[in-house]
Design a protein around this motif. Structure first.
Motif, PDB file in Angstrom:
ATOM      1  N   LEU A 162       0.825  -1.208   0.000  1.00  0.00           N
ATOM      2  CA  LEU A 162       0.000   0.000   0.000  1.00  0.00           C
ATOM      3  C   LEU A 162       0.859   1.258   0.000  1.00  0.00           C
ATOM      4  O   LEU A 162       0.333   2.368  -0.142  1.00  0.00           O
ATOM      5  CB  LEU A 162      -0.928   0.010   1.218  1.00  0.00           C
ATOM      6  CG  LEU A 162      -2.051  -1.029   1.222  1.00  0.00           C
ATOM      7  CD1 LEU A 162      -2.793  -0.987   2.553  1.00  0.00           C
ATOM      8  CD2 LEU A 162      -3.021  -0.816   0.068  1.00  0.00           C
ATOM      9  N   GLY A 163       2.188   1.083   0.185  1.00  0.00           N
ATOM     10  CA  GLY A 163       3.086   2.229   0.126  1.00  0.00           C
ATOM     11  C   GLY A 163       3.648   2.657   1.456  1.00  0.00           C
ATOM     12  O   GLY A 163       4.387   3.644   1.534  1.00  0.00           O
ATOM     13  N   TYR A 164       3.316   1.933   2.538  1.00  0.00           N
ATOM     14  CA  TYR A 164       3.866   2.278   3.843  1.00  0.00           C
ATOM     15  C   TYR A 164       5.322   1.825   3.921  1.00  0.00           C
ATOM     16  O   TYR A 164       5.672   0.735   3.457  1.00  0.00           O
ATOM     17  CB  TYR A 164       3.049   1.622   4.956  1.00  0.00           C
ATOM     18  CG  TYR A 164       1.634   2.129   5.040  1.00  0.00           C
ATOM     19  CD1 TYR A 164       1.360   3.401   5.536  1.00  0.00           C
ATOM     20  CD2 TYR A 164       0.560   1.350   4.628  1.00  0.00           C
ATOM     21  CE1 TYR A 164       0.071   3.873   5.621  1.00  0.00           C
ATOM     22  CE2 TYR A 164      -0.742   1.820   4.702  1.00  0.00           C
ATOM     23  CZ  TYR A 164      -0.983   3.078   5.202  1.00  0.00           C
ATOM     24  OH  TYR A 164      -2.266   3.554   5.279  1.00  0.00           O
ATOM     25  N   ASN A 165       6.164   2.661   4.541  1.00  0.00           N
ATOM     26  CA  ASN A 165       7.568   2.291   4.655  1.00  0.00           C
ATOM     27  C   ASN A 165       7.780   1.311   5.801  1.00  0.00           C
ATOM     28  O   ASN A 165       6.876   1.066   6.613  1.00  0.00           O
ATOM     29  CB  ASN A 165       8.455   3.534   4.812  1.00  0.00           C
ATOM     30  CG  ASN A 165       8.121   4.340   6.073  1.00  0.00           C
ATOM     31  OD1 ASN A 165       7.844   3.781   7.134  1.00  0.00           O
ATOM     32  ND2 ASN A 165       8.156   5.661   5.943  1.00  0.00           N
ATOM     33  N   GLU A 166       8.992   0.769   5.879  1.00  0.00           N
ATOM     34  CA  GLU A 166       9.271  -0.276   6.859  1.00  0.00           C
ATOM     35  C   GLU A 166       9.158   0.223   8.295  1.00  0.00           C
ATOM     36  O   GLU A 166       8.778  -0.540   9.193  1.00  0.00           O
ATOM     37  CB  GLU A 166      10.662  -0.863   6.602  1.00  0.00           C
ATOM     38  CG  GLU A 166      10.743  -1.668   5.311  1.00  0.00           C
ATOM     39  CD  GLU A 166      12.109  -2.282   5.095  1.00  0.00           C
ATOM     40  OE1 GLU A 166      13.022  -1.979   5.893  1.00  0.00           O
ATOM     41  OE2 GLU A 166      12.258  -3.076   4.146  1.00  0.00           O
ATOM     42  N   THR A 167       9.443   1.483   8.516  1.00  0.00           N
ATOM     43  CA  THR A 167       9.317   2.032   9.870  1.00  0.00           C
ATOM     44  C   THR A 167       7.875   2.004  10.337  1.00  0.00           C
ATOM     45  O   THR A 167       7.565   1.559  11.454  1.00  0.00           O
ATOM     46  CB  THR A 167       9.841   3.486   9.905  1.00  0.00           C
ATOM     47  OG1 THR A 167      11.207   3.503   9.489  1.00  0.00           O
ATOM     48  CG2 THR A 167       9.716   4.073  11.315  1.00  0.00           C
ATOM     49  N   LEU A 168       6.965   2.460   9.467  1.00  0.00           N
ATOM     50  CA  LEU A 168       5.534   2.440   9.823  1.00  0.00           C
ATOM     51  C   LEU A 168       5.011   1.017   9.960  1.00  0.00           C
ATOM     52  O   LEU A 168       4.236   0.726  10.872  1.00  0.00           O
ATOM     53  CB  LEU A 168       4.730   3.204   8.765  1.00  0.00           C
ATOM     54  CG  LEU A 168       4.830   4.725   8.801  1.00  0.00           C
ATOM     55  CD1 LEU A 168       4.101   5.329   7.606  1.00  0.00           C
ATOM     56  CD2 LEU A 168       4.264   5.281  10.097  1.00  0.00           C
ATOM     57  N   VAL A 169       5.421   0.136   9.056  1.00  0.00           N
ATOM     58  CA  VAL A 169       4.957  -1.258   9.126  1.00  0.00           C
ATOM     59  C   VAL A 169       5.464  -1.910  10.407  1.00  0.00           C
ATOM     60  O   VAL A 169       4.732  -2.672  11.054  1.00  0.00           O
ATOM     61  CB  VAL A 169       5.422  -2.043   7.879  1.00  0.00           C
ATOM     62  CG1 VAL A 169       5.070  -3.521   8.016  1.00  0.00           C
ATOM     63  CG2 VAL A 169       4.797  -1.463   6.623  1.00  0.00           C
ATOM     64  N   ASP A 185       4.358  -3.954  15.638  1.00  0.00           N
ATOM     65  CA  ASP A 185       5.018  -4.004  16.937  1.00  0.00           C
ATOM     66  C   ASP A 185       6.257  -4.892  16.924  1.00  0.00           C
ATOM     67  O   ASP A 185       6.704  -5.372  17.963  1.00  0.00           O
ATOM     68  CB  ASP A 185       4.046  -4.467  18.028  1.00  0.00           C
ATOM     69  CG  ASP A 185       4.483  -4.019  19.421  1.00  0.00           C
ATOM     70  OD1 ASP A 185       5.176  -2.991  19.512  1.00  0.00           O
ATOM     71  OD2 ASP A 185       4.141  -4.698  20.399  1.00  0.00           O
ATOM     72  N   ASN A 186       6.798  -5.125  15.733  1.00  0.00           N
ATOM     73  CA  ASN A 186       8.028  -5.902  15.561  1.00  0.00           C
ATOM     74  C   ASN A 186       8.764  -5.374  14.339  1.00  0.00           C
ATOM     75  O   ASN A 186       8.123  -4.907  13.391  1.00  0.00           O
ATOM     76  CB  ASN A 186       7.742  -7.392  15.371  1.00  0.00           C
ATOM     77  CG  ASN A 186       7.211  -8.066  16.631  1.00  0.00           C
ATOM     78  OD1 ASN A 186       6.038  -8.432  16.688  1.00  0.00           O
ATOM     79  ND2 ASN A 186       8.067  -8.222  17.637  1.00  0.00           N
ATOM     80  N   PRO A 187      10.097  -5.460  14.313  1.00  0.00           N
ATOM     81  CA  PRO A 187      10.811  -5.053  13.093  1.00  0.00           C
ATOM     82  C   PRO A 187      10.360  -5.891  11.901  1.00  0.00           C
ATOM     83  O   PRO A 187      10.128  -7.097  12.029  1.00  0.00           O
ATOM     84  CB  PRO A 187      12.278  -5.323  13.437  1.00  0.00           C
ATOM     85  CG  PRO A 187      12.330  -5.341  14.926  1.00  0.00           C
ATOM     86  CD  PRO A 187      11.020  -5.893  15.382  1.00  0.00           C
ATOM     87  N   TYR A 188      10.217  -5.226  10.755  1.00  0.00           N
ATOM     88  CA  TYR A 188       9.764  -5.971   9.571  1.00  0.00           C
ATOM     89  C   TYR A 188      10.395  -5.381   8.323  1.00  0.00           C
ATOM     90  O   TYR A 188      10.439  -4.156   8.145  1.00  0.00           O
ATOM     91  CB  TYR A 188       8.242  -5.940   9.430  1.00  0.00           C
ATOM     92  CG  TYR A 188       7.740  -6.942   8.407  1.00  0.00           C
ATOM     93  CD1 TYR A 188       7.700  -8.294   8.707  1.00  0.00           C
ATOM     94  CD2 TYR A 188       7.365  -6.542   7.121  1.00  0.00           C
ATOM     95  CE1 TYR A 188       7.284  -9.227   7.780  1.00  0.00           C
ATOM     96  CE2 TYR A 188       6.944  -7.467   6.185  1.00  0.00           C
ATOM     97  CZ  TYR A 188       6.909  -8.817   6.520  1.00  0.00           C
ATOM     98  OH  TYR A 188       6.510  -9.740   5.585  1.00  0.00           O
ATOM     99  N   ASN A 189      10.895  -6.266   7.470  1.00  0.00           N
ATOM    100  CA  ASN A 189      11.483  -5.861   6.198  1.00  0.00           C
ATOM    101  C   ASN A 189      10.488  -6.111   5.075  1.00  0.00           C
ATOM    102  O   ASN A 189      10.093  -7.260   4.842  1.00  0.00           O
ATOM    103  CB  ASN A 189      12.775  -6.633   5.936  1.00  0.00           C
ATOM    104  CG  ASN A 189      13.850  -6.318   6.963  1.00  0.00           C
ATOM    105  OD1 ASN A 189      14.009  -5.161   7.358  1.00  0.00           O
ATOM    106  ND2 ASN A 189      14.590  -7.334   7.396  1.00  0.00           N
TER     107      ASN A 189
END
Length: 543
Positions: free
Chosen positions: A419-426, A431-435
């Motif tokens: 949807l265009g959200y960057n990794e920081t927002l995702v 609530d976990n780091p995600y690539n």
């Protein structure tokens, strides 16, 4: 919440405006109140909603029934979407109401792909109360009025437009709003009001204040054949749009019109049923048009439900009556139907993911009514998947769907990335780091039980994967093509040898240049082994 291991029923958690909704046999039900009455009306604050989700996750519930909704908004600003995502992360099935903003298109709320979004339709039961005109014409209506006029006696009949007070327009008076009626014209008569703007039961109250002996509430054209049986404060009945037109015509063409209203009787096995409620919010989703919403429809009109004795059956301040059960309508009523079904499926198949349970409910639904005709809307025109999603729920069939479209939490996160959200927002959302995958996935490739392509310019190939949850067998594809669209499925057959086995297939949609429609068109993809019929709606609009 107390965990009683002596029963095998699934835990069901429901929350809405102070009531517990949804359940299945042997279920343990908990409810959290998230909507509170500050000055000016009810408010459902995001902090309370998210706190309720957190507590439900902590309590270890299996199913969440969420009769809450609002204006469509992006996931990061949607407390229900955020809370339900974290619930699904913990294996909880989340069922949400589609909203009561129909019949306009694009009004559906709760459109996240990890939610099961439920529209509202009727059932084959009516609470009939007839209008009998003095010319012997009988017109069917519905009501739950506790009082009735004496039988076989006709009373003067007047349109509210003809009973308007001074300095009030006929249009306003016809709606029977407060202060619009002249008691001198109304007293001792049956008053005919038009549905719309103010509450249906308030119209009856205004009729009673003006001295009416009874009221006929006529549907407007938008509401068509959708009738809500209300516990009016005076003898009253509600008729559909067609019958309302007949009554107004009779009044206008008759010198001294008269009528009577019969008492209420319950009728079972009515046809056609189900048909869609006019109030049920409709797709397409304005935020994620690649996901068909609602997902499913269920009974949501005149549902007999346990009712709080903190207020009267009309939910109005003036109503001092108290009842233990009431007939209630809304997607807040259809939502717990599906919640109960999800609870039963969770009990029957405890290892199934929330996505698998959703798939079982969707792919086994029906798009036919009890006349074996296509499900209609409230105006008796053919409804579309934007009203009912995959169709009307069939619990027994959902127990054994044969195949399911499964999804993991990472699949949903990949969709959010697309949807265009960057990794920081995702990462904040999950609530976990995600690539995020690079390149991002095609949003139409989310392994959803329906296929929706909102902007088809020439052709597209979408990918789906089916998991066997039944006996071994060979499934073959059957396609009902949307108008002006060719559909090619490869491979055309899938052979499953064991439970849990997964097979991938591809669907190519191509515009037939000479037959392309400008609006949405609809079809179906059905995989069958002659015992199971795994049906997915196909929804396409050409660019």
């Amino acid at each position: 919440m107390e965990q009683d291991t002596s029963t095998k029923g699934a835990s069901v958690f429901g929350f809405g405006k102070g009531t517990a909704r949804g359940g299945s046999p042997k279920a343990r039900v908990a409810a959290y109140k998230v909507c509170w009455p500050p000055v000016g009306g009810n408010e459902c604050f995001d902090a309370d909603i998210v706190a309720a989700f957190d507590m439900a996750i902590h309590d270890g519930v299996d199913v969440l029934s969420v009769s809450l909704g609002g204006e469509p908004t992006f996931f990061f600003n949607d407390s229900v979407a955020i809370g339900s995502f974290h619930a699904v992360k913990h294996g909880i099935v989340v069922i949400c109401s589609a909203g009561n903003s129909g019949p306009d298109a694009g009004t559906v709320s709760n459109f996240a792909p990890w939610q099961i979004t439920v529209g509202a339709s009727t059932m084959d039961r009516e609470f009939d109360s007839y209008v009998i005109l003095a010319n012997k014409v009988q017109l069917k209506g519905q009501s739950l009025s506790s009082t009735a006029l004496p039988s076989n006696k006709f009373y003067p009949l007047i349109s509210a437009a003809d009973a308007k007070a001074a300095n009030v327009s006929a249009e306003e008076a016809l709606l029977c709003k407060n202060g619009t009626l002249d008691p001198r014209k109304v007293k001792g008569k049956i008053l005919v009001c038009l549905r719309g703007q103010n509450a249906r039961v308030d119209k009856g109250l205004q009729a009673q204040f003006a001295g009416a002996l009874g009221m006929i509430l006529a549907n407007n054209e938008i509401n068509g054949n959708e009738i809500t049986a209300d516990a009016h404060v005076l003898p009253a009945t509600q008729v559909n749009f067609t019958n309302g037109v007949l009554i107004f015509t009779y009044i206008n063409r008759t010198k001294s019109p008269k009528a009577c209203i019969t008492g209420v009787t319950t009728l079972l096995g009515t046809k056609p049923a189900p048909f869609m409620a006019a109030f049920s919010s409709k797709g397409p989703s304005t935020i994620t048009p690649e996901i068909l919403k609602p997902d499913i429809t269920a009974p949501g009109v005149n549902v007999i439900a346990a009712y709080t004795e903190a207020q009267g059956p009309t939910n109005q301040i003036f109503d001092k009556r108290r009842v233990k059960f009431n007939a209630v309508s809304g997607t807040s009523m259809s939502c717990p139907h599906v919640s109960g079904i999800a609870g039963l499926l969770k009990t029957l198949h405890p290892t199934w993911s929330p996505a698998a349970i959703k798939s079982a409910i969707m792919t086994t639904a029906t798009i036919l009514d009890n006349k074996k005709e296509p499900v209609m809307n409230a105006s008796y025109f053919k409804a579309t998947p934007f009203s009912y999603g995959a169709g009307h729920v069939r619990p027994n069939s959902a127990m054994d769907p044969g195949l399911v479209y499964d999804l993991s939490v990472n699949d949903y996160l990949n969709f959010i990335c697309a949807l265009g959200y960057n990794e920081t927002l995702v990462s904040i959302f999950s609530d976990n780091p995600y690539n995020c995958p690079k390149p991002p996935i095609n949003r139409t490739d989310l392994n959803y039980p329906s296929i929706t392509v909102p902007k088809l310019s020439h052709s597209i190939t979408v990918t789906r994967k089916l998991k066997n949850v039944g006996s071994p067998g060979t499934y073959r594809a059957d396609v009902q093509e949307p108008s002006g669209i060719s559909v090619i499925v490869k491979p055309r057959s899938l052979k499953f040898k064991e439970v849990g086995e997964e097979k991938t297939f591809y669907v190519t949609l191509k515009v037939k240049e000479d037959k392309a429609a400008k609006d949405y068109v609809f079809g179906n993809l059905i995989w069958s082994d002659e015992k199971h019929y795994v049906r997915s709606p196909i929804v396409v609009r050409t660019a």
